[in-house]
Design a protein around this motif. Sequence first.
Motif, PDB file in Angstrom:
ATOM      1  N   LEU A  16       0.744  -1.361   0.101  1.00  0.00           N
ATOM      2  CA  LEU A  16      -0.009   0.004   0.071  1.00  0.00           C
ATOM      3  C   LEU A  16       0.804   1.334   0.026  1.00  0.00           C
ATOM      4  N   SER A  17       1.894   1.361   0.678  1.00  0.00           N
ATOM      5  CA  SER A  17       2.841   2.308   0.838  1.00  0.00           C
ATOM      6  C   SER A  17       3.704   2.660  -0.639  1.00  0.00           C
ATOM      7  N   ARG A  18       3.731   1.409  -1.668  1.00  0.00           N
ATOM      8  CA  ARG A  18       4.075   1.601  -2.693  1.00  0.00           C
ATOM      9  C   ARG A  18       3.235   2.094  -3.592  1.00  0.00           C
ATOM     10  N   LEU A  19       2.137   1.516  -3.631  1.00  0.00           N
ATOM     11  CA  LEU A  19       0.947   2.010  -4.457  1.00  0.00           C
ATOM     12  C   LEU A  19       0.303   3.352  -4.285  1.00  0.00           C
ATOM     13  N   ILE A  20       0.135   4.095  -3.251  1.00  0.00           N
ATOM     14  CA  ILE A  20      -0.456   4.904  -2.726  1.00  0.00           C
ATOM     15  C   ILE A  20       0.440   6.073  -2.528  1.00  0.00           C
ATOM     16  N   GLU A  21       0.191   7.402  -2.872  1.00  0.00           N
ATOM     17  CA  GLU A  21       0.903   8.666  -2.565  1.00  0.00           C
ATOM     18  C   GLU A  21       0.478   8.993  -1.290  1.00  0.00           C
ATOM     19  N   PRO A  22       1.269   9.461  -0.134  1.00  0.00           N
ATOM     20  CA  PRO A  22       0.759   9.787   1.167  1.00  0.00           C
ATOM     21  C   PRO A  22      -0.123  11.214   0.842  1.00  0.00           C
ATOM     22  N   GLU A  23      -1.071  11.268   1.782  1.00  0.00           N
ATOM     23  CA  GLU A  23      -2.350  12.187   1.905  1.00  0.00           C
ATOM     24  C   GLU A  23      -3.222  12.463   0.362  1.00  0.00           C
ATOM     25  N   PRO A  55      -6.688  -2.256   6.208  1.00  0.00           N
ATOM     26  CA  PRO A  55      -5.629  -2.293   4.896  1.00  0.00           C
ATOM     27  C   PRO A  55      -5.596  -3.339   4.043  1.00  0.00           C
ATOM     28  N   ALA A  56      -5.984  -4.684   4.772  1.00  0.00           N
ATOM     29  CA  ALA A  56      -6.098  -5.628   3.855  1.00  0.00           C
ATOM     30  C   ALA A  56      -7.161  -5.675   2.906  1.00  0.00           C
ATOM     31  N   ASP A  57      -8.451  -5.305   3.447  1.00  0.00           N
ATOM     32  CA  ASP A  57      -9.461  -5.177   2.418  1.00  0.00           C
ATOM     33  C   ASP A  57      -9.299  -4.184   1.500  1.00  0.00           C
ATOM     34  N   LEU A  58      -8.760  -3.056   2.068  1.00  0.00           N
ATOM     35  CA  LEU A  58      -8.451  -1.800   1.125  1.00  0.00           C
ATOM     36  C   LEU A  58      -7.500  -2.220  -0.130  1.00  0.00           C
ATOM     37  N   LEU A  59      -6.544  -3.030   0.171  1.00  0.00           N
ATOM     38  CA  LEU A  59      -5.676  -3.501  -0.988  1.00  0.00           C
ATOM     39  C   LEU A  59      -6.463  -4.487  -1.925  1.00  0.00           C
ATOM     40  N   ARG A  60      -7.251  -5.462  -1.340  1.00  0.00           N
ATOM     41  CA  ARG A  60      -7.962  -6.252  -2.064  1.00  0.00           C
ATOM     42  C   ARG A  60      -8.993  -5.374  -2.992  1.00  0.00           C
ATOM     43  N   LEU A  61      -9.851  -4.621  -2.461  1.00  0.00           N
ATOM     44  CA  LEU A  61     -10.569  -3.830  -3.187  1.00  0.00           C
ATOM     45  C   LEU A  61      -9.837  -2.940  -4.292  1.00  0.00           C
ATOM     46  N   ILE A  62      -8.626  -2.402  -3.909  1.00  0.00           N
ATOM     47  CA  ILE A  62      -8.084  -1.612  -4.906  1.00  0.00           C
ATOM     48  C   ILE A  62      -7.626  -2.609  -6.230  1.00  0.00           C
ATOM     49  N   LEU A  63      -7.054  -3.832  -5.809  1.00  0.00           N
ATOM     50  CA  LEU A  63      -6.548  -4.718  -6.927  1.00  0.00           C
ATOM     51  C   LEU A  63      -7.422  -5.512  -7.710  1.00  0.00           C
ATOM     52  N   LEU A  66     -17.299   7.072  -3.774  1.00  0.00           N
ATOM     53  CA  LEU A  66     -16.102   6.533  -3.495  1.00  0.00           C
ATOM     54  C   LEU A  66     -15.499   5.306  -4.485  1.00  0.00           C
ATOM     55  N   ALA A  67     -16.608   4.419  -4.645  1.00  0.00           N
ATOM     56  CA  ALA A  67     -16.049   3.275  -5.606  1.00  0.00           C
ATOM     57  C   ALA A  67     -15.965   3.595  -7.090  1.00  0.00           C
ATOM     58  N   GLU A  68     -16.429   4.554  -7.487  1.00  0.00           N
ATOM     59  CA  GLU A  68     -16.501   4.861  -8.923  1.00  0.00           C
ATOM     60  C   GLU A  68     -15.292   5.938  -9.045  1.00  0.00           C
ATOM     61  N   ARG A  69     -15.013   6.726  -7.910  1.00  0.00           N
ATOM     62  CA  ARG A  69     -13.686   7.377  -7.900  1.00  0.00           C
ATOM     63  C   ARG A  69     -12.569   6.329  -8.051  1.00  0.00           C
ATOM     64  N   LEU A  70     -12.398   5.264  -7.276  1.00  0.00           N
ATOM     65  CA  LEU A  70     -11.449   4.440  -7.411  1.00  0.00           C
ATOM     66  C   LEU A  70     -11.550   3.484  -8.617  1.00  0.00           C
ATOM     67  N   ASP A  71     -12.624   3.410  -9.250  1.00  0.00           N
ATOM     68  CA  ASP A  71     -12.672   2.383 -10.601  1.00  0.00           C
ATOM     69  C   ASP A  71     -11.753   3.425 -11.558  1.00  0.00           C
ATOM     70  N   LYS A  72     -11.786   4.754 -11.529  1.00  0.00           N
ATOM     71  CA  LYS A  72     -10.942   5.505 -12.558  1.00  0.00           C
ATOM     72  C   LYS A  72      -9.579   5.800 -11.852  1.00  0.00           C
ATOM     73  N   ARG A  73      -9.141   5.063 -10.869  1.00  0.00           N
ATOM     74  CA  ARG A  73      -7.634   5.236 -10.454  1.00  0.00           C
ATOM     75  C   ARG A  73      -7.101   3.686 -10.755  1.00  0.00           C
ATOM     76  N   LEU A  84      -0.475  -0.233 -12.852  1.00  0.00           N
ATOM     77  CA  LEU A  84       1.006  -0.055 -13.448  1.00  0.00           C
ATOM     78  C   LEU A  84       1.915   0.047 -12.178  1.00  0.00           C
ATOM     79  N   ARG A  85       1.689   0.834 -11.109  1.00  0.00           N
ATOM     80  CA  ARG A  85       2.483   0.809 -10.013  1.00  0.00           C
ATOM     81  C   ARG A  85       2.693  -0.802  -9.513  1.00  0.00           C
ATOM     82  N   LEU A  86       1.725  -1.538  -9.407  1.00  0.00           N
ATOM     83  CA  LEU A  86       1.836  -2.892  -9.042  1.00  0.00           C
ATOM     84  C   LEU A  86       2.773  -3.589  -9.817  1.00  0.00           C
ATOM     85  N   ALA A  87       2.777  -3.384 -10.893  1.00  0.00           N
ATOM     86  CA  ALA A  87       3.547  -4.321 -11.772  1.00  0.00           C
ATOM     87  C   ALA A  87       5.094  -4.177 -11.447  1.00  0.00           C
TER      88      ALA A  87
END
Length: 387
Positions: free
Chosen positions: A20-27, A40-48, A61-68, A74-77
């Motif tokens: 999560l610290s690698r995928l998400i910028e602070p703030e 955190p675990a559920d957040l990571l699962r939801l993101i990926l 919130l979910a719609e905004r996440l879909d756009k990101r 790309l960061r996960l790779a």
Amino acid sequence: MILSASRIDYSDERTVRLLLSRLIEPEDNLFTGLREWTVPADLLRLILEGGSSPPGWPPGLAERLDKRRAGIQLRLAQADPEADLAAGAAVDARFLIPGDADWPASLDDLGSRAPFGIWIIGYFDPRAPAVSIVGARSCTGYGSQAAGQLAADLARANTVIVSGAALGIDGASHRGALHVGGATVAVLACGIDRTYPASHHALIQTIGLRGAILAELPPGMRPTRFRFLARNRLIAALGMATVVVEAAVRSGSLVTARHAAELGRAVLAVPGPVTSLQSGGTNRLLCDGATPAVDGRQVLAELGIEVSAPPAPRPERSDTPSAEPKLDPRAVLVREALPTASSGRAAEVLALAAATGLAPGEVLALLGQLAAVGKAVRTGGGWALRR
């Protein structure tokens, strides 16, 4: 090792937070919002992995996440938790998460804005009283002297000095604490394996030996303007108070003061000349209700910290050779485990911890003590005994 979502162990809290610290910028506002609703675990699962929003979530919130999600993939790779840990270990850094013994609990006050984890070199007692000192990079001689003296006064009273290792007031604050043998913590706006600013390389290395260096960004990450601004909330959270020494009317130091006030921390400011641009922001803080900071004893009294008696005067210098400084018994234990520098060998911190039975962070702090009295030297990726 390149990861895919299907290969992630969501039950491994440390790996989850590393990712999560690698995928998400602070703030990042989207994810600070999401963190209010999930762990955190559920957040990571939801993101990926995606999926529908849990019941009760605020709309959008979910719609905004879909756009990101495409950008995050790309960061996960490029994400590799094992490589990050190895890069940290190469500079004697370890990755702390909530629940670890050395985790600074004051960071939890940030709530959904708290870092997923903290990289740390060195050691400081997270339970000790701490004061954050910040101010202008292009400070005046008055500001530099005031910051150094204030930090020294507080450090003599066993108060940890927290700052950002920047030029100007930050550097003067760290040096003031180090000058009297006190503890100081530098919070970086880049990866723990980077030195910024480069001109403070020696200072930051010394802080790592005699205090601690912290960074929330993964190894290799470079500093940016937004990362500096995000870093300020950590400085504010780590201190029970924030003192602004010099700051212009538009200054990042005032952002730190605002974070401190939002966290319920005390905000103090050093009064400056009304003719000085560098004191425009601090004087405005005082007008808005900040407490004046005159000297260390006054600041400690404002915070309700008992002020110990002043140190006894040093004996006059004589022509007789001084006795070897008395070492902490644990430091003697570490010293005896060190190979000699002339042998060409060097011992790593983890090896010394295994040999002495002490915690790695404790070993690193004791090595700093030994280095300060000329008994240990860093060489060949480890430590050796200086004869």
